[in-house]
Structure formats: C-alpha cells, structure tokens
Design an enzyme around this catalytic site. Structure first.
Site, PDB file in Angstrom:
ATOM      1  N   GLU A  82      -7.391  -8.771   1.444  1.00  0.00           N
ATOM      2  CA  GLU A  82      -6.115  -8.615   0.745  1.00  0.00           C
ATOM      3  C   GLU A  82      -5.388  -9.928   0.446  1.00  0.00           C
ATOM      4  O   GLU A  82      -4.855 -10.096  -0.659  1.00  0.00           O
ATOM      5  CB  GLU A  82      -5.197  -7.664   1.501  1.00  0.00           C
ATOM      6  CG  GLU A  82      -5.557  -6.197   1.365  1.00  0.00           C
ATOM      7  CD  GLU A  82      -6.693  -5.743   2.261  1.00  0.00           C
ATOM      8  OE1 GLU A  82      -7.139  -6.556   3.088  1.00  0.00           O
ATOM      9  OE2 GLU A  82      -7.125  -4.585   2.146  1.00  0.00           O
TER      10      GLU A  82
ATOM     11  N   HIS B 232      -0.746   3.975   7.329  1.00  0.00           N
ATOM     12  CA  HIS B 232      -1.100   4.358   5.955  1.00  0.00           C
ATOM     13  C   HIS B 232      -0.051   5.267   5.322  1.00  0.00           C
ATOM     14  O   HIS B 232      -0.374   6.020   4.406  1.00  0.00           O
ATOM     15  CB  HIS B 232      -2.452   5.087   5.929  1.00  0.00           C
ATOM     16  CG  HIS B 232      -3.645   4.194   5.986  1.00  0.00           C
ATOM     17  ND1 HIS B 232      -3.958   3.424   7.072  1.00  0.00           N
ATOM     18  CD2 HIS B 232      -4.638   3.935   5.082  1.00  0.00           C
ATOM     19  CE1 HIS B 232      -5.074   2.754   6.843  1.00  0.00           C
ATOM     20  NE2 HIS B 232      -5.504   3.036   5.638  1.00  0.00           N
TER      21      HIS B 232
END
Ligand SMILES: Cc1ncc(C[n+]2csc(CCOP(=O)(O)OP(=O)(O)O)c2C)c(N)n1
Ligand SMILES: Cc1ncc(C[n+]2csc(CCOP(=O)(O)OP(=O)(O)O)c2C)c(N)n1
Ligand SMILES: [Mg+2]
Ligand SMILES: [Mg+2]
Lengths: 327, 340, 340, 327
Positions: free
Chosen positions: D62, D131
């Site tokens: 990322e 999440h």
C-alpha cells in the site's frame, strides 16, 4: 524534595529514569534513542545507566518500530517507542490504530498492549510541512488509545510516569517548542491525576480550553486581557483521552463563553471535538458560540514569518475575546 | 563552467567544487541565523555521487532526493541564487520560500522534490517510471536517498515494483555510512545493498564515491539499462564530512574515523588527477575555485537581499488557484463575530 | 490424538485431517450464514505447513498468523469448539465473538493473534523476540504469513531488525502461489524468498509443504537456530485448494492448474506413506477420520448453540476494566437531552 | 438518455469507463483491480477494454501504491489508486498526507498531484475491526486533500467523474454497504456541482446533516418522523472537502435544530467538525444544541448484532428528534 529549576526536557528524562529504575520491564526503542540520546535529547545518557539492552537504537523503520513495541508489550515488556516526529505517524498508523489500539478488543480482552508511544509535534522551529504538524486529532479519533499532551514541566514528568503504569497503549505527544522551557518545580509534589484538567488561571469572563504549547499562548492572552479588565480562565486539558469535560463544563457554565484553542489545523481537529462537546453540553449557559482558534487549514510553511502566522497568536485571542465581550 | 566534452573530469571537478562551496556558504547562512528552518543537512564529502550520477542523466530524466539534496540539485544544474533564496525562506526561492532546504523542487529541471521523510520520495520514481513507460518518454526517473533509508520498507516495495514492471527507474543510495548517529552496521547486518536489489530482480552495483569518474561510468551503464526497462540500485559509498545536521558535532565518531573519512575526498582526488593527467595547472584550478567562490558569494547576497514572502502568500498553493481556497482564520472569526 | 513419539507421521496426519475437516465444517457454517463476518479464508491444502511447523514449536513459543490462520492455530492445539464459536461470533469463542475468523488469539497457547492486515502481525514477533531475549525465556516467536505479504515493506523491516538484534524469531511464509487472484510471478520477479532473507542476514530456506515430515525437519532446524539467536525465514510451498475467500471461485486459475495443484495434497501424501511405512490400515485411518468428523460436528453444534454476546458487551475491552470506559451514545444523548 | 436501474457499483464502473475513454492519461492501479476486477467488483472487466497498461495490478504494497500514484500524477498521468479498504490508510497515510497533500504547497505551486485515491469503508459486512472503519476524519483534517463520499448512484457516477478532472488529490470513499444499492437513474442528467450539498428531503422541524450510507439511515428516520408529524430535512453533504456550509446553514437557520449524523466513532470525527461549525455559525438560530449521533467510540466488533448496534440506527434518530421537539 525542594523546588528546582528544571526544563521540560529534563523532566521527561527524569521520568524515564525514575520509571526505568523502578520497573525493569521498561525498555525504550527508537531511532537515535540510545547512543545519540534522542533527536531532542530526552534520552540523553540513559544508555549509560540502563545499557543498550534497554535503550535500543533502531534502524529507520517506523512501522516495524511501533509494531515491535506492540509485540513486546504483549509479551511482558513495557516498551516506550519513540517516534522522532509526530509527522511520521503516517508511516506507523497501521501499527498504532489497527494493532495497538484494537488488540485488547479484537481478542476479547485477553491481551493488553501496555506501551507508550513518545513523540513530539508542533511548530516553532521552522522545520517545514513534514516536521511541524499537530496530529493529535488522528489519535484522539481512534478508540483504544490514551493520549497525553503535557504543557508544563511537572506534567511532562508526572504524565509520563503515569503513562508508564497504564494497561493500555498511550500516545504521549511532547511539544518541540517546550523542551527548553524551564520552570521552578518540585517533581516530588503531587499533581492532578491522569485524565483531570488543570485550571491554570482562574477567571469569570471567558473560558479558554486548550492543551500543550497553546496553554502558554492562552496564558499570555489572559495576561493581556487582564490589563483590559477581562478575567479569562485558562484550562489545560493535559490528557485528551480521556478528557476532563467536567472541569471544562463547570468553567463554561460559570463564564458563559468559551474559546477552544489548538495549534492543529482547524478543520476536523481536536478543537472541533472540544467545541462540539462544549456546545452540546453547555448549550443553555452559552452567551456566545464556542469559538475555535486553531491553526490555519494549510500545510506549515517553512519561512519563519509564515510559520508563526499560521498558528494562533495571543493577540488574536485577545482581540476575539474583546469582540465577544464587546469591551 | 563551460562543458569540454573531452575533459569531463574538469567538469566533474567544477560541479563538485561548486557544491562544496555552496554548502560552505549555506553553513554560514545557517550560523548567521539567516536560513529558514532549524534543519540543514550538508552534502560535503558526497559530491562525487551527485556529480557522477547527474552527469549521466539526460535532460528528460527526473529525480527525487532525500533531505541531503543540495548537491544533487546543483549537479543537475540548479541556479544557486534561487536555491540559496529558498533555503533562506524567500519568495525568490525555487519554492517561493515555502519548502526550504528539505523541500526544494523544480519542474523545469525534472526535480520532483527533496523530501524530509526518510524514504518518502522513493516510490515517486516508480510512478514517474510508469508515466515514462506509458507515455513513451525515453526518460528515467532516479531516486536518491541515504543508507539509512535502505531500512525503510518502502524502498523494498518500490524496488520490487520497479523490477516487476520493468520500469525505467534507478535507485541511488548515497551510502555515507551513517543515518544520523547510527553507523550502518548498527542498522543492518548486511551493508552490501546490491544483494537486496538482486534478491528483488534489479541490477545491483556499488561504486566508490571518491572516484567521480567511476561513479559516472557506473551510473551511465545502469541508466542505459534502466532506460531499456532494467531498473537498478546503485550504491555510492562516501563519507559525510560533518555532522548529520549543523547542530550535530558527531560525538559518536572518533577523531581518527573523521580524519580518515575526510581523506576520502572526491574533490581532492579529482584535483590531483587533473594536475597529473591534464595540462591544467594548480593556478588555473585556483582561479576556477575563486570564480566559484564569487558565484556563491553572489548567491548569498541574492538570498539576503531577496524580500521575505508576503504573509498572505501562506494561503496560496494549498490547492490549485482555480479551486476553492482555505478560509483564513481571521476572516472566519470576522464573519462569525460580525454577524452576531 | 495421543502423541506417539515413534510415529510422528500419524500425529501429523491426524493434525492435518483435523484442520481439513474443521475447514470443511467452517465452509458449511459460512454457506448457512452462521459464520460472523463476510470474510472467511480456508487453509485447505496448506495443512502440511501448519502441522509441520507447529509440531516443531515448544510450549513456551508464541506466534502470530495472517488471515488464513485456522489451521495453524488448530495445529498448535486450539479447542475446535471455541474456535468455531469465535468464527460464529459467539461469546463462547476465543475472543468473546469480537474477533471472528480473522482475529483469533489465545494467550494460553501463545497465539498472539491472527491479523486481517496483510503483514500486520509480522513485526509483533520482533517485539516478542525482544521480550524473550531480555527476559531469558528460551522461547521463539514465529510469524506466519502468505506469499503476498512478502511484498509489504514491513516484512523487510522486521527481518532486518530480527537479524540485526539476533532475535529468537522465525518468519514462516506459507507460499500458496497466490495473493487473492494475483499469482506470485505477478507480484514479484524473484519468487525465491530465501534470497531476501539472506540479503538481510537471516537464514533462508524453502521446503515443499506437501511433505509434512520435511516441513517439520526444516522447521526444527531453523527453530533451533532461532532459539540461539539466528533468525530465519522458512518458505513452505503449497497450493490453496479453493478460492481466496468463500465467494471467490478462482476464475483466474485454469482447471488444469487447479487439478494439478490439488494433487499436491499433504494429507493424501501422509496417508499413502502411513499405509506404506507403518502397520496402520486404511480402515484404521478411516476410523480416525470418522472420529475427527464427529469432533468437528460437535464443534459446529457447540457454536450454533452458544448464545450470542450481550449487546452491552460491545463496550467491554476497549480499555482494561480498571480504566475509564467509553460512554455509550445512548447514555450521552440521555444526559444531554435530559438535562435541558 | 433515459433512466435505467443501475447500481452504485455499476455507476462507479461506468464513471471509470467513460473517464478513461475520454482521458488517455487515466490509469488505475491497485491490488486486484485488473484481472480480478476489484475486490468489490468496481473495475470488473475494464481490463478487457483498456488493457493491463491502464489497469495495473499491483503487489500488496500500500505505501508504494499510493506513492507510485503520487509520482505518476506529478509526471503526466492521472492515476486512480485503489486502496482496497479505507482501513489500510494507516499504511499509506504518509504518502497521502505528507506527500500527495503537501507537494503543491511545499514546492511553491510548481507541481500538482492530480490523483484520485478510491477506497471504500464503513460497516455492514461484519468484516471486523480492521475492515469496517470510517476514517474520513483523518482525511478531512489534512489540508490539501479533497474528499468525496457519495451516497447515491448518481453521485457515485458524477462525483467520481468530477474527481477525475480536479487538479488536486482527491480521496474518494465509497461505502461497502452501498455497492449493491440500485436506483433508477439517468447518468446523463446533470447533478449538483462538486462541493454542493443536496437536500435529499425537505422539512422545517429539524435538519439532519450527513453523508454516505447514513444519508439513507437519515431518510429512513425522516420517513418515520413524518408519521409522527415531524418534518425532518435531510442534507447529504456529498463532499467533505470542500463542504457546503451554505446549504447547511440555510437549513439550520430555518429549522433551528440540527442533528449531525456519521458512522465514524463520535470523538474527534467528522461529526465534531460539522457540529462545531453549525454551532458557531448558526448560534443565534439554534433552539437546541446540535446533537451528534455517530458511531460508538469502540472498535467495530465482528459479531453482526454487535456491529449493527455500534453504528447509528434510524430508531435512535427518531427518538432523539422527538425528545428535542418534545413531541
Ligand atoms: C521517516 C523519517 N524517519 C526519521 C527521520 C529523521 N531523520 C532525518 S535524516 C535521518 C537519517 C537518514 O540517514 P540516511 O538515509 O543515511 O541519510 P543521510 O542523512 O546520511 O544523508 C533521520 C533518522 C525522518 N526525517 N523521516
Ligand atoms: C494491508 C492489506 N492489504 C490488502 C488486504 C486484502 N487482502 C487480504 S488477503 C490478501 C491476499 C494475501 O495474500 P497472501 O499473503 O499470499 O496470503 P493468502 O491469502 O494467500 O493466504 C489481500 C490482498 C489486506 N487484508 N490487508
Ligand atoms: Mg547516511
Ligand atoms: Mg498466498
């Protein structure tokens, strides 16, 4: 013990020293914390007393430094991880917010993460946009993280000592412009408990609610206001998680006016939370809207003149209070 | 400094001397309190890396640097006046005085920016490499950084991507043996960084930064490869003559280490080679040095005389000019309080 | 499943079969909508890695896993009832139903936590290794993760630190060739991860996860080394029999690839070896399988019957019980509105 | 063009498709965006039209993904970087907040970073604490980043199209629980400009100010309130940077009461900013304090029942409004 002249930096160092003497499980890890003594000198010479096993110089790997602290805290140590600048949080936020903050919760309370992330932030050294930020808002927004931001020498000592006894992760943000600040202090004297705000100056006309460096800006403003016959109360929150709404509320209910003061950019920062909370909890007592005075919504420019202008100045506070009070 | 194609060493010497003199002047600026910012990182001792690599770059190439990037940008052709003005936080500077020493950039010369985050600029060249590949620019993007940055995960991610996608990218690690006070062997077990590159599928090479001609040759080879889609990591070893920043007296280094390190001087080496291998005399080189000193004195004068930025300028460039701008605090307070 | 020191393969078989059957039951739970959470990652095909490595661990050792961690925890000795209950989000689960499949942990068995952030748990073993070294625990901390995680910078940072500090740490990469739909050669140029470890000063080794005995032997070697301060990376290759998650039908893999992949079955291999090398009969193994099936059916029943957590429980464990707790929204609203 | 039934997911995909057709410099990069078509299917099959050079599957890295997008944006491309979950921001925040957001500024306006970071957040799939977050507050706090959070199908399309024309970095946060939402929509019809809030339902008794998924919760509450004879106005902010205080203000000045609604944890989130701003700008019009209804200050639990209870429900909004209005 008697009062002595001591700096914020020395108080922090003393806190680490005293805590490490008492608690063998404390280790300090971070870039330049050992031999170098810390970029701002807070861990100076501690390695001589505690050795390289407890003052651990790390490679430049912020994610893994914070991640290693998390793992160490889960397995019996009490690590103090130093992030050289709060601006580097962006590199380590996963380990802080997704790991340290959530481990106790996700694992149903089985394992705590008793670590302290020590760092420093703020402006004052024209260090540029990537070394001058005030990112406490990011931290305050994450459930599971305690947050302390000492403004005084005594608090630098006591809040750090207290952080080193807490069962949950603490983010401890020092201010780069305070390290050299000297105050006559008796470190052995008791201070307010963790989570309690301090009224640094009493007054009945307006409450200025703030923390960290801005406490001193607020006190400067209060002195100037005093000359104009206005009595400002200055509240130093000391910790932002938890934060002491009770003291704030009692003050605002008395003064009827509140200014919230923060060095961070205005929008969606800590000042917003404080203003929202005062507005919702003290609504019937407010004569004026809660006014936020905060950093400009811009990156911090490196030019010293621009940098100074980008954060709240005492003069603006004075002017604002006078306008609020119409005198 | 005119280019003499048949005498590149003279050019290298000239570039390196300009860097060193510039840095010496910057140090004075700092000591006199005229530089903006508490942070100033000099590249004295590292001139061979800057001069050698930049000479191998082509005009269409771009680059990012770390916090110790003055030398690299000068080698690329920066105007010392505008650099000095930027370091002094003046609006005549490359970045209008908002960036300072650690955040100089220049679109025209392909300088995509110095960066104060260790490792921060490294992935940008991966993106630039993507652009060049897609836009068929025949350009290479080069990231300069230090040995300390090799321990940041992002360098590993960036190298992996560059290799995976065959990007026109070169990574240049200026290995001055230290990251602040941490010696390289205190930061990693394996200081031979080429191995890391190879383990990710890049070309990996090392060269001694004292020998600017060797740096140039190595860089040219690797840049040719990079241009053809074979990214590389080049490690240039050298010695940081002074402290990490201007306040750092390097107590963690012995006098012997400093003395021997400073003997690894790419400028002295180039000078000796010029005297030995070319008709250039000591007097001619001294004259060159003096001309450079005058150039850099002029840069200091330029920076000092340049006006400070207007306060209002602080609100510019947060967003593009055509877009909604930040509301200044004072305006906001006026609005809220006036309306009541 | 009693341990028979002279017949470890039977134990391995048993462990692997328990994992597979557990996962099959979990998949049913999911299909029936009884698992908490949209995310469920089965480790079918990877049982050799879990059984082999965990058998080499000692009781004092600890570990973290990735999101595909059921098998590892079972191999470590987890109670399938509490695991299944956790996956179903029940309070009888390991984490009181707050973690679910991707966040199982158990202090007692040294499970420092599964992690839903790819790479998130890797640095934790560096910290655990620091603890063990300092507290002289003679323990090793082991990070399990996938091949996809090898591209996260944090693995590189963590390996570098472990090597630098001679920590009792082992990194175990379960290389199932895919990160979601991305095949390993689409994620990196160099799939031989041992090279990366070596380039950072760790021991690096690879082993075929179809052969559980080989995994065990390799892991034992490396764990011995790690215990003595020589950290290592072990890559165990295997094949993920099913999709990334339960919704993923793996359209990115050909039938041939799936078929040949599924032939790399550590359980079938162990079974064949047991029949060949030991007096165990097919009937005996079938009986074992049946006993395991009953055990796992019971786990499903346990999970189904377990009560859901009380709503109020959601405020617990944000902080330690002795500390100030979060104020529920409803309480806050009551306070604000009631007082007016 | 006529109205058709179209989902939020399809609208997003169409926006990418149309924009990529018109602008050759747009590339999409991220994990699983190409062959797989995106974890939530937004980029499904785009690779068939635009090829692997424009739909770039990345390794799981990322920080470098966002960093590469920054570099690409500085050199002539217009990248759309996909972060699979907003929860992963912690890994990439340095590249977003210290790089993308500050480059134009630090470099004196020379170089812009016209990139879009597409991601999705929120609860609804019991995906657990790592999440299911709503981290828009972190983004809104950083000067230099534009921020859009579409609630409707039309906005999913138009705000994404608009993002792909802006000269500055945009964070575009979709909601995982909205992808399957279907609305009768004419994508060719004009919508409000970027930066303007939409009044989704008009009413004179109370203003509910919100964005993203919570717009629909607010609309549900408004429907229920209507049955009780209370007319709630529902304002969908659509973008949070800039955000349309003008529309909010006009509404609150009319209704005299405001509820700010956000799925993110209450403390120091976007709701705080909205509440603070309404409180300070509409002070003289407020009959009641601005009430924040937001996510609980806890990590998101995985258990579906607990997860649902951790975020604002329509019933609570209804109850709160009724208490405010005392009817
Ligand atoms: C992310 C980050 N971590 C730490 C620092 C503080 N810091 C600035 S320079 C430096 C040392 C860098 O060493 P190296 O990469 O070798 O470059 P050099 O200074 O030797 O040129 C450190 C730790 C920083 N600026 N950014
Ligand atoms: C930081 C982060 N990025 C992306 C994801 C989404 N994601 C979950 S699992 C996965 C693939 C992981 O592959 P690998 O590491 O090989 O493990 P495997 O699933 O194959 O066991 C991805 C991309 C995530 N959960 N966390
Ligand atoms: Mg260095
Ligand atoms: Mg995998």
């Amino acid at each position: 013990m008697a009062e002595t002249d001591i700096t914020y930096r020395e108080a922090l160092r003393q806190a680490l020293y005293d805590a490490m003497r008492e608690d063998d499980s404390i280790v300090v890890l971070g870039e330049e914390v050992g031999r170098y003594g810390g970029a701002y000198g807070v861990t100076k010479d501690l390695i001589a007393t505690f050795g390289a096993e407890r003052l651990i110089d790390t490679p430049i790997s912020e994610p893994a430094i914070i991640g290693a602290a998390v793992g160490a805290a889960m397995t019996g140590l009490r690590p103090v991880a130093e992030l050289m600048y709060v601006d580097f949080l962006g590199l380590a936020m996963d380990q802080l917010a997704n790991q340290a903050a959530k481990i106790r919760y996700m694992f149903g309370g089985q394992i705590g993460v008793p670590m302290v992330l020590r760092t420093q932030g703020g402006t004052g050294r024209s260090a540029g946009a990537q070394h001058s930020q005030s990112l406490e808002g990011w931290v305050m927004h994450i459930p599971g993280l305690r947050l302390a931001m000492p403004a005084t020498v005594a608090d630098a000592y006591h809040l750090l000592r207290h952080s080193l006894t807490l069962p949950d992760p603490v983010v401890f943000i020092e201010h780069k412009a305070l390290y050299a600040r000297k105050e006559r202090t008796d470190l052995a004297a008791r201070v307010l408990p963790w989570g309690r705000a301090a009224v640094r100056r009493a007054g009945n006309d307006v409450s200025i609610v703030t923390y960290s460096l801005m406490v001193h800006t607020a006190l400067d403003a209060a002195t100037l206001l005093h000359e104009a016959g206005i009595a400002a109360e200055v509240i130093d929150l000391r910790t932002l998680n938890p934060f002491d709404m009770k003291t704030v509320r009692a003050s605002v209910e008395r003064t009827g006016r509140a200014i919230v003061l923060s060095e961070a950019p205005l929008t969606a920062g800590v000042a917003a939370e404080l203003a929202a909370r005062i507005s919702e909890e003290c609504f019937d007592y407010l004569e004026d809207p809660v006014i936020r005075i905060a950093g400009e919504d811009i990156p911090v420019p490196v030019s010293p003149a621009l940098e100074a202008a980008a954060i709240p100045q005492a003069a603006l506070i004075v002017q604002t209070v006078r306008r609020m009070l119409r005198r | 400094m005119s280019a003499e194609a048949n005498l590149p060493l003279r050019d290298f010497y000239c570039t390196m001397r300009r860097i060193r003199t510039f840095e010496e002047r910057v140090a004075e600026l700092y000591v006199r309190g005229l530089s903006a910012g508490s942070m100033l990182h000099l590249s004295i001792g590292e001139e061979g890396a800057a001069a050698g690599v930049c000479a191998a770059m082509r005009p269409q190439d771009s680059f990012t640097t770390h916090h110790r990037g003055h030398g690299i940008f000068l080698a690329r052709g920066a105007d010392p006046n505008r650099m000095m003005a930027e370091i002094a936080g003046k609006s005549a500077g490359y970045c209008a005085g908002k960036g300072g020493s650690m955040h100089i950039a220049d679109r025209a010369l392909g300088h995509l920016g110095a960066n104060a985050i260790v490792g921060g600029g490294i992935p940008h060249v991966v993106g630039a490499g993507l652009s060049y590949k897609r836009l068929r620019k025949n350009a290479v993007a080069i990231a300069f950084f230090g040995d300390g940055a090799m321990q940041q995960g992002i360098v590993h991610e960036s190298m992996n991507m560059a290799a995976l996608w065959d990007l026109p990218v070169m990574f240049v690690c200026i290995n001055n043996q230290y990251g602040m006070g941490t010696r390289i062997d205190q930061a990693t077990r394996v200081a031979d960084f080429a191995q890391r590159a190879i383990a990710l599928g890049l070309a990996g090479a090392s060269v001694d930064g004292e020998d600017v001609e060797a740096v140039f040759a190595r860089a040219q080879d690797l840049l040719d490869g990079a241009r053809a889609g074979r990214p590389a990591l080049l490690t240039v070893s050298c010695f940081r003559f002074f402290g990490h920043g201007r306040m750092d007296k390097s107590p963690y280094r012995s006098n012997e280490e400093e003395d021997s390190g400073r003997r690894r001087d790419p400028i002295a080496a180039a000078r000796a080679a010029l005297l030995e291998r070319t008709p250039l005399t000591a007097a001619a080189l001294d004259a060159l040095d003096a001309a450079i000193a005058r150039e850099m004195d002029a840069a200091i004068a330029f920076a000092e005389q340049a006006p400070a930025p207007a306060l209002q300028a602080m609100f510019d460039d947060v967003y593009a000019p055509s877009e909604p701008q930040p509301e200044p605090l004072a305006t906001r307070l006026d609005r809220i309080l006036a309306e009541r």
